[in-house]
Design a protein around this motif. Structure first.
Motif, short mmCIF file in Angstrom:
data_model
loop_
_atom_site.label_atom_id
_atom_site.label_comp_id
_atom_site.label_asym_id
_atom_site.label_seq_id
_atom_site.Cartn_x
_atom_site.Cartn_y
_atom_site.Cartn_z
N VAL A 13 73.25 -6.50 36.70
CA VAL A 13 73.28 -5.15 36.23
C VAL A 13 74.88 -5.16 37.18
N GLU A 36 72.11 -6.60 32.15
CA GLU A 36 71.20 -5.97 30.20
C GLU A 36 72.37 -5.58 30.41
N HIS A 177 59.52 -12.72 36.32
CA HIS A 177 60.09 -12.92 37.85
C HIS A 177 58.91 -11.75 38.37
N ARG A 179 57.03 -10.50 40.75
CA ARG A 179 56.82 -9.26 41.38
C ARG A 179 55.83 -8.39 40.02
N ASN A 208 61.38 -16.76 38.71
CA ASN A 208 62.49 -16.64 39.30
C ASN A 208 61.42 -15.55 40.52
N VAL A 228 67.94 -17.26 39.97
CA VAL A 228 67.70 -16.73 40.78
C VAL A 228 68.99 -15.77 41.21
N LEU A 233 73.88 -13.54 44.12
CA LEU A 233 74.57 -12.58 44.70
C LEU A 233 75.39 -12.49 45.66
N1 FMN Z 1 67.10 -8.12 35.74
C1 FMN Z 1 66.66 -7.97 34.83
O1 FMN Z 1 66.65 -8.08 34.25
N2 FMN Z 1 68.11 -7.25 34.23
C2 FMN Z 1 69.43 -7.05 35.41
O2 FMN Z 1 70.33 -6.23 34.50
C3 FMN Z 1 69.00 -6.84 36.78
N3 FMN Z 1 69.91 -6.33 36.79
C4 FMN Z 1 70.05 -6.30 39.02
C5 FMN Z 1 70.69 -5.91 39.67
C6 FMN Z 1 70.63 -6.68 40.75
C7 FMN Z 1 72.04 -5.93 41.59
C8 FMN Z 1 69.51 -7.42 41.80
C9 FMN Z 1 69.36 -7.85 42.79
C10 FMN Z 1 68.55 -7.39 40.11
C11 FMN Z 1 68.37 -7.32 39.12
N4 FMN Z 1 67.89 -7.58 38.02
C12 FMN Z 1 67.80 -7.92 36.94
C13 FMN Z 1 65.95 -8.07 38.75
C14 FMN Z 1 66.78 -9.63 39.02
O3 FMN Z 1 67.36 -10.83 37.25
C15 FMN Z 1 65.49 -10.54 39.49
O4 FMN Z 1 64.45 -10.47 38.60
C16 FMN Z 1 64.52 -10.46 40.63
O5 FMN Z 1 66.26 -9.55 41.41
C17 FMN Z 1 63.87 -11.82 41.67
O6 FMN Z 1 65.25 -12.64 41.90
P1 FMN Z 1 65.26 -12.89 43.35
O7 FMN Z 1 64.56 -12.05 44.28
O8 FMN Z 1 66.10 -13.93 43.13
O9 FMN Z 1 66.45 -11.78 43.24
#
Ligand code: FMN
Length: 301
Positions: A13, A36, A177, A179, A208, A228, A233
């Motif tokens: 987001v 999203e 994901h 978690r 993920n 990722v 980011l």
């Molecule tokens: N997950 C979604 O399914 N839809 C989103 O719009 C969404 N927005 C996110 C915005 C930010 C800034 C972050 C950090 C995560 C967001 N997530 C969203 C979760 C990520 O897609 C991802 O599942 C989660 O951060 C774990 O991945 P990572 O360990 O690589 O960060």
């Protein structure tokens, strides 16, 4: 859509707008998810061809608010992620963008109260009939690839059971994901529980969680491909075997934001995340970004 060994930019987001998706692709991302977008918001939009930018814009009726912007260059790799709790509304929203995107993904993992109270995101994890209804409705009426993104349930057995039901409903791939809903981002992702889903399904599984270096793409073994979020980011060149400095990536991001006339709130939010991770928002650069009123100000920082 082909998933084998692909590197995937996760939905984020306020981050995953067109410039960020193109930036990630420039560094090597094969599949790029948009942020999203809630179905209620999308169905209030009209589709406009923006001749000036060469983009297709979905603009909230009666306003100049661009809810989703894409361009032909990303047509075959962009995934439109939606928040929904209703099959008919999901279809109405998806039909608007179906010609312009490669795939439609349903967010079934968002733990924020805004999503849960609307019956969306992680609220869907406990409603397998509704999941089935949404997926089959989209599958029956659209030619796009249909996928969804879930979190882990309380036990690995529960996650596998839900994943099997989702596979049966007809998705082309499932992102997991690693978690659970109450987990914090700093809690380690459970790659072993993602592996249980991989072992149980025959469709592609997108793993993920906690990929922070290019080498981590190889470390999540067994999954079809890896997605990722934060690692990208903070430095979108994570998709390249030779990482660039975050300052170079930041400059390139700002350049893309100007080129594609990105919403200044999204630009500022993304830059603030990068700066807070590598430096500090208390220093001059961070303060200047916070104060910026438009993208031109941001570029001068
Ligand atoms: N997950 C979604 O399914 N839809 C989103 O719009 C969404 N927005 C996110 C915005 C930010 C800034 C972050 C950090 C995560 C967001 N997530 C969203 C979760 C990520 O897609 C991802 O599942 C989660 O951060 C774990 O991945 P990572 O360990 O690589 O960060």
């Amino acid at each position: 859509m082909e998933y084998k060994n692909k590197h995937v930019l996760a939905p984020m987001v306020r981050v995953g707008t067109l410039p960020f998706r193109l930036l990630a692709a420039q560094y090597g991302a094969d599949i790029t998810y948009g942020e999203e977008i809630i179905d209620h918001k999308m169905i209030k939009c009209d589709r406009h061809i923006n001749e000036y930018l060469g983009t297709t814009d979905f603009v909230e009726r009666g306003t100049e608010n661009v809810v989703f912007r894409t361009c032909p260059e990303e047509r075959n790799r962009v995934v439109f992620q939606m928040g929904t709790s209703n099959a008919v509304r999901a279809l109405t929203a998806a039909q608007l963008v179906s010609k312009d995107v490669a795939a439609i993904d349903i967010n079934m993992g968002c733990p924020k109260s805004f999503s849960i109270s609307g019956g969306m995101g992680a609220a869907l994890l406990s409603k397998p009939e509704l999941i089935h209804d949404i997926i089959t409705t989209l599958k029956r009426n659209l030619d796009n690839t249909i996928t969804c993104k879930i979190r882990l349930l309380k036990s690995s057995e529960d996650t596998v059971e839900l994943a099997r039901r989702i596979e049966k409903a007809g998705v082309s791939a499932l992102a997991v994901h690693g978690r659970r809903v109450p987990d914090r981002p700093r809690d380690p992702a459970k790659w072993d529980e993602i592996a249980d889903v991989v072992a149980a399904l025959s469709i592609p599984v997108i793993a993920n969680g906690d990929v922070f270096e290019y080498e981590d793409f190889e470390r999540i073994k067994g999954a079809t491909c890896v997605m990722v979020a934060r690692g990208a980011l903070w430095n979108a060149s994570i998709f390249s075997p030779s990482k660039s400095s975050w300052e170079d990536v930041k400059r390139e991001y700002v350049r893309q934001c100007i080129l594609w006339d990105n919403d200044v709130k999204s630009t500022k939010h993304t830059l603030k995340e990068m700066i807070a991770h590598y430096s500090s928002l208390e220093l001059a650069e961070g303060k200047a970004v916070i104060k910026s009123a438009n993208t031109e100000n941001v570029a001068m920082v």
